[in-house]
Design an enzyme around this catalytic site. Structure first.
Site, PDB file in Angstrom:
ATOM      1  N   ILE A 149       0.847  -1.204   0.000  1.00 18.71           N
ATOM      2  CA  ILE A 149       0.000   0.000   0.000  1.00 18.71           C
ATOM      3  C   ILE A 149       0.882   1.254   0.000  1.00 18.71           C
ATOM      4  CG2 ILE A 149      -1.703   1.323   1.358  1.00 18.71           C
ATOM      5  CD1 ILE A 149      -2.921  -1.127   0.012  1.00 18.71           C
ATOM      6  N   CYS A 205     -15.945 -16.821 -13.493  1.00 19.47           N
ATOM      7  CA  CYS A 205     -15.122 -17.963 -13.879  1.00 19.47           C
ATOM      8  C   CYS A 205     -15.760 -19.270 -13.410  1.00 19.47           C
ATOM      9  CB  CYS A 205     -13.683 -17.789 -13.407  1.00 19.47           C
ATOM     10  SG  CYS A 205     -12.547 -18.733 -14.444  1.00 19.47           S
ATOM     11  N   LEU A 206     -15.257 -19.932 -12.356  1.00 18.11           N
ATOM     12  CA  LEU A 206     -15.924 -21.145 -11.905  1.00 18.11           C
ATOM     13  C   LEU A 206     -17.381 -20.830 -11.549  1.00 18.11           C
ATOM     14  CD1 LEU A 206     -15.789 -24.161 -11.163  1.00 18.11           C
ATOM     15  CD2 LEU A 206     -15.120 -23.476  -8.865  1.00 18.11           C
ATOM     16  N   HIS A 213     -12.278 -12.754 -15.753  1.00 16.80           N
ATOM     17  CA  HIS A 213     -12.228 -12.133 -14.425  1.00 16.80           C
ATOM     18  C   HIS A 213     -12.276 -10.603 -14.535  1.00 16.80           C
ATOM     19  CE1 HIS A 213     -10.982 -15.749 -12.091  1.00 16.80           C
ATOM     20  NE2 HIS A 213     -10.559 -16.138 -13.285  1.00 16.80           N
ATOM     21  N   GLU A 232     -12.832  -8.607 -12.278  1.00 20.71           N
ATOM     22  CA  GLU A 232     -12.330  -7.998 -11.039  1.00 20.71           C
ATOM     23  C   GLU A 232     -10.869  -7.558 -11.136  1.00 20.71           C
ATOM     24  OE1 GLU A 232     -12.954 -11.180 -11.460  1.00 20.71           O
ATOM     25  OE2 GLU A 232     -11.637 -12.488 -10.291  1.00 20.71           O
TER      26      GLU A 232
HETATM   27  N1  GLN Z   1     -11.520 -24.361 -12.448  1.00 19.72           N
HETATM   28  C1  GLN Z   1     -12.089 -23.676 -13.546  1.00 19.72           C
HETATM   29  C2  GLN Z   1     -11.251 -23.809 -14.810  1.00 19.72           C
HETATM   30  O1  GLN Z   1     -10.098 -24.121 -14.745  1.00 19.72           O
HETATM   31  C3  GLN Z   1     -12.329 -22.209 -13.211  1.00 19.72           C
HETATM   32  C4  GLN Z   1     -11.078 -21.440 -12.929  1.00 19.72           C
HETATM   33  C5  GLN Z   1     -11.319 -20.159 -12.185  1.00 19.72           C
HETATM   34  O2  GLN Z   1     -12.375 -19.978 -11.558  1.00 19.72           O
HETATM   35  N2  GLN Z   1     -10.354 -19.260 -12.194  1.00 19.72           N
HETATM   36  O3  GLN Z   1     -11.733 -23.599 -15.885  1.00 19.72           O
END
Ligand code: GLN
Length: 536
Positions: A20, A382-383, A508, A510
């Site tokens: 930071i 993602c997941l 992602h 984020e």
């Molecule tokens: N495990 C999942 C994949 O490999 C999602 C990966 C994640 O959420 N970063 O596709």
């Protein structure tokens, strides 16, 4: 101007907030019109943190050029609004890997390869890599770990050599801790003195001290530290606990940290800082009193750092909507059909987190079914997106046993499957689909409206993907694939039109939300959560 190098080291204990401070200093120099890069050197032997459990060092951050790296790079990007790359994070493992490769290649011409000079030369080369591009006035290099650690010695030796070679073009900022002994009602400087001695033992004299403290440091404390540490009193700063880390740049600027750095590197003409946008963000934080409750469903809920970027993105978006974010961490492992209504009770929105492996996966399906059926604003990342697809397959398409082949290699309905180019990969380090990829959004979709554009680039980190063989079935039943890669046609975004906000991204978002530029999807999700809250 010649690139100036600022090194940030830490002493006494870890977790003082070196990242930071380094990011804040970058913000203050950027606010004065300088071009700045932040870099982190990590002393561990892993080549990168991609294979690390988030319990070790928190989340693995991903740069636009597809490098899996330390979460401090996330702080840098969020604070500075600048993209980092592979060159901004170096680990001991990577240094050794490179030196050993050169040795095997015969580059050392028969010499004995040693820590000094070969490892240290490699580290020095890595440190100067960003400066040598000519793109930066300042390179701020943070050395991970605590001074005195065995494993950071080669990094410190490299810094010692560079300081010697660069003279005024190099400055070292050392962050320490000044504890307050309540029984004696006293602030104690001895740990700081010892920590500076430890640096001096390595031949390094810090130029600036930043002392982390829970109480204001008196002038006499600063004088005492200055006297014992060979640092002038006006180069002794305090980093006092703040209600939010976003105040740190302002508190450091008030004390003149940037001016001090500029004077140490011999810059006499000091531009004034423009911190208005930053102050505006702080002002919004202060003004945001109305709570917004967002559930975060994941398996690493004990440690906030595991989902650092998601937490920060939610916080930024909530702040820009003048709401005080209340995060409710929900362990997916404990979720069942019986307790789900209670667990999600009172939430204005739910994020289902990224992850690997099957631990806690069933709870994610339970949460998603509940959110879908009760029309709660839901964001799958993602997941989390893959779980949205699986849950929909099982409960709407009635494909019993549908799964990702990551969780069940013999599933009858592999709605999420290993990407074609991942099938031959046996090595786990740095081999996922990583970094920025283009995505084309469908006109009129919720995603396109949120972004305000149809073509985006977002960062990825996965091996599995939506199985396009099932695409028509999903689309016909109402789950729309509204974002796809223009070259490979991989599905990157799914959504349920007609719902308040039910959207999943294979990428992602984020990773690219910053304090001054909150991410469009998080902004849109929070907006939906606020509307839902009002309707309740
Ligand atoms: N495990 C999942 C994949 O490999 C999602 C990966 C994640 O959420 N970063 O596709």
């Amino acid at each position: 101007m010649e690139t100036k190098y600022i090194f940030v080291t830490g002493g006494v204990v870890s977790s003082l907030g070196k990242g930071i401070i380094a990011a804040s200093l970058a913000r203050l120099l950027l606010a004065r019109g300088y071009r700045v890069a932040n870099q982190k050197l990590d002393p561990y032997i892993n080549v990168d943190p991609g294979t690390l459990n988030p319990y070790e060092h928190g989340e693995c951050y991903v740069t636009i050029d597809g490098h899996e790296c330390d979460l401090d790079l996330g702080h840098y990007e969020r604070f500075t609004d600048q993209r980092t790359t592979r060159a901004n994070n170096i680990t001991t493992g990577r240094v050794y890997q490179s030196v050993i490769n050169k040795e095997r290649h015969g580059d050392y011409l028969g010499k004995t390869v040693q820590i000094v000079p070969h490892i240290t030369d490699e580290i020095k080369r890595d440190i100067k890599l960003l400066g040598n591009t000519g793109k930066y006035d300042f390179v701020i290099t943070e050395i991970g770990g605590v001074v005195g650690d065995i494993e950071s010695l080669p990094f410190l030796e490299s810094v010692r050599q560079l300081k010697w070679e660069m003279g005024r073009n190099a400055v070292l900022v050392h962050l320490t801790y000044v504890p307050y002994i309540a029984a004696a009602k006293e602030l104690k400087t001895k740990p700081t003195q010892h920590s500076v001695k430890e640096l001096q033992r390595e031949g390094i004299q810090p130029d600036i001290l930043v002392m982390r403290t829970e109480h204001d440091l008196t002038t006499s404390v600063r004088r005492k530290v200055a006297l014992f540490c060979n640092v002038t009193p006006d180069a002794c700063f305090q980093s006092i606990d703040c209600p939010t880390v976003f105040e740190v740049p302002i508190r450091m600027d008030e004390q003149g940290l940037a001016e001090c750095v500029l004077s140490k590197v011999g810059i006499e003409e000091r531009p004034k800082a423009d911190l208005s946008a930053w102050n505006n963000f702080l002002h919004m934080i202060e003004q945001s009193t109305e709570e917004l409750r967002i559930g975060i469903v994941g398996k690493y809920v004990e440690l906030e750092d595991s989902y650092k970027s998601i937490n920060e993105s939610l916080y930024q978006a909530a702040t820009y909507h003048h709401r005080k974010l209340k995060k409710v961490f929900i362990s997916s492992e404990g979720l069942t059909g019986e307790n789900i209504a209670r667990k999600l009770d009172g939430l204005d929105g739910v994020v289902v987190c990224p992850g690997f492996g099957s631990r806690g996966i069933d709870g994610k399906f339970v949460a998603l079914k509940y959110c879908r059926e009760n029309d709660i604003p839901t964001f799958g990342i993602c997941l989390g997106m893959q779980c949205m697809v699986i849950e929909f397959a099982r409960n709407v398409l009635h494909l019993a046993g549908a799964n990702s082949t990551e969780m069940d290699s013999s599933t009858p309905y592999n709605v999420i499957d290993l990407m074609e180019d991942q099938k031959s990969i046996t090595n786990y380090g740095g081999t996922m689909r990583l970094g920025g990829y283009a995505c084309h959004l469908k006109e009129g979709s919720m995603a396109a409206k949120a972004y305000g554009t149809l073509d985006i680039v977002e960062r990825h980190r996965h091996r599995f993907e939506f199985n396009s063989d099932f695409r028509d079935q999903f689309e016909n039943a109402g789950m729309k694939c509204v974002g796809e890669n223009p070259d490979t046609h991989l599905v990157e975004v799914v959504e349920l039109p007609g719902h308040r906000w039910y959207l999943g991204t294979q990428y992602h978002p984020e990773y690219s939300s910053t304090v001054l530029h909150p991410h469009a999807l998080f902004m849109s999700f929070i907006e939906a959560a606020i509307t839902f809250n009002k309707e309740k």
